[in-house]
Design a protein around this motif. Structure first.
Motif, PDB file in Angstrom:
ATOM      1  N   UNK A 273       0.836  -1.206   0.000  1.00 31.32           N
ATOM      2  CA  UNK A 273       0.000   0.000   0.000  1.00 31.32           C
ATOM      3  C   UNK A 273       0.874   1.260   0.000  1.00 31.32           C
ATOM      4  N   UNK A 274       1.873   1.289   0.887  1.00 26.08           N
ATOM      5  CA  UNK A 274       2.747   2.462   0.967  1.00 26.08           C
ATOM      6  C   UNK A 274       3.500   2.710  -0.328  1.00 26.08           C
ATOM      7  N   UNK A 275       3.912   1.619  -0.984  1.00 26.61           N
ATOM      8  CA  UNK A 275       4.622   1.737  -2.256  1.00 26.61           C
ATOM      9  C   UNK A 275       3.695   2.282  -3.340  1.00 26.61           C
ATOM     10  N   UNK A 276       2.459   1.773  -3.377  1.00 31.56           N
ATOM     11  CA  UNK A 276       1.499   2.189  -4.406  1.00 31.56           C
ATOM     12  C   UNK A 276       1.126   3.664  -4.287  1.00 31.56           C
ATOM     13  N   UNK A 277       1.007   4.168  -3.056  1.00 31.11           N
ATOM     14  CA  UNK A 277       0.615   5.572  -2.891  1.00 31.11           C
ATOM     15  C   UNK A 277       1.833   6.500  -2.873  1.00 31.11           C
ATOM     16  N   UNK A 278       3.026   5.918  -2.993  1.00 27.30           N
ATOM     17  CA  UNK A 278       4.235   6.727  -3.049  1.00 27.30           C
ATOM     18  C   UNK A 278       4.652   7.329  -1.720  1.00 27.30           C
ATOM     19  N   UNK A 279       4.222   6.708  -0.609  1.00 26.95           N
ATOM     20  CA  UNK A 279       4.586   7.202   0.720  1.00 26.95           C
ATOM     21  C   UNK A 279       5.738   6.355   1.262  1.00 26.95           C
TER      22      UNK A 279
END
Length: 301
Positions: A273-279
């Motif tokens: 999730x963090x990778x997908x949203x760029x966080x």
């Protein structure tokens, strides 16, 4: 406020870190004592660099008594115990060789002890980074560096929270009652044992015995971070060690394995999730938790 006058020993253990030690000792030379009886006990844990010369020079500049002790046996817990055995003050403050101090840190610790009549205290610890803080490094994980901030008011430590090694203080009489630092734990030279946290283990013993441990909000120190430690690899290694220790401590409880397995799955989903949203902060925090829970689960094999 209690009017009792307390005496203090500051136990500072050091190993092959003479450049930062010099800054730490300079910072201590500038603290306010407010008429408090204080002795600095520097324990040289078999350093092979210029540590001894730095200590010798500092003794000329520090305006209160300085003891210089050489401990050949490696280990932070061993060095701390040596410092305790060579102190004759009512309160022993433990600190490290990479710490800077607010001028009133000692006065504030004394105020907390006298006001609360507590058995031990932990100071506020603020991290001092060599460069600008990185995007992946968030407050969710920087506690691994020894960050501690429970607000601006003195209070009893909440359950599950303890003072940290960069600046904690204990009434000296309690070492005879509860025992000393566990010498099987903690740093040994430049190497970390699998089991860190000898200061946490000691404080937990005190708490189980019913002793009152207070957060000293206005006693502030700064933990100076080495550039080589502000890396993702360093954090991942720490979470691996923590997971192994947690798994070892809870190996007898099968439900803990199942709970950790579920949390491992959730952590891996958070990485995605963090990778997908760029966080980057969320992604790396989740990665750290994933390796932590993975090593708990692995301990049951």
């Amino acid at each position: 406020m209690n009017s009792e006058k307390l005496s203090y020993s500051i136990v500072l253990c050091t190993y092959n870190n003479y450049k930062m030690l010099e800054e730490t000792l300079l910072s201590l030379s500038k603290i306010e004592t407010g008429g408090i009886s204080v002795t600095l006990t520097v324990v040289n844990n078999n350093s092979t660099d210029a540590t001894q010369e730095i200590i010798k020079d500092a003794k000329k500049k520090i305006p209160f008594k300085v003891k210089d002790i050489f401990e050949k046996r490696p280990g932070l817990a061993i060095a701390r115990n040596t410092g305790v055995r060579n102190s004759n003050s009512e309160i022993i403050i433990f600190t490290d060789d990479d710490i800077l101090f607010e001028k009133d840190f000692l006065v504030q610790i004394d105020r907390t002890f006298r006001k609360s009549k507590c058995s031990a205290t932990g100071s506020k610890i603020i991290l001092k980074y060599p460069n600008e803080k990185l995007n992946w490094l968030t407050s969710r994980i920087d506690y691994m560096y020894g960050s501690l901030d429970l607000g601006d008011k003195d209070k009893k430590f909440p359950e599950g929270t303890t003072p940290l090694g960069p600046c904690m203080a204990v009434r000296s009489a309690l070492f005879e009652k509860y025992g000393y630092f566990n010498e099987e734990l903690g740093l040994k030279g430049t190497h970390e044992t699998l089991l860190r946290g000898e200061e946490t283990e000691l404080i937990e013993r005190l708490m189980k015995g019913g002793e009152i441990v207070y957060y000293s909000a206005n006693s502030v120190v700064y933990h100076v971070m080495k550039e080589e430690r502000v890396t993702k690899a360093w954090f991942l290694e720490r979470f691996i060690h923590s997971g192994k220790l947690e798994g070892k401590n809870h190996k007898a409880f099968l439900f803990y394995w199942w709970a950790s397995l579920v949390k491992l799955i959730i952590a891996n989903l958070l990485v995605t999730f963090g990778t997908l949203i760029g966080n980057e902060g969320v992604a790396f925090y989740a990665r750290c938790k994933a390796v932590y829970f993975f090593n708990i689960v692995k301990a049951y094999e």
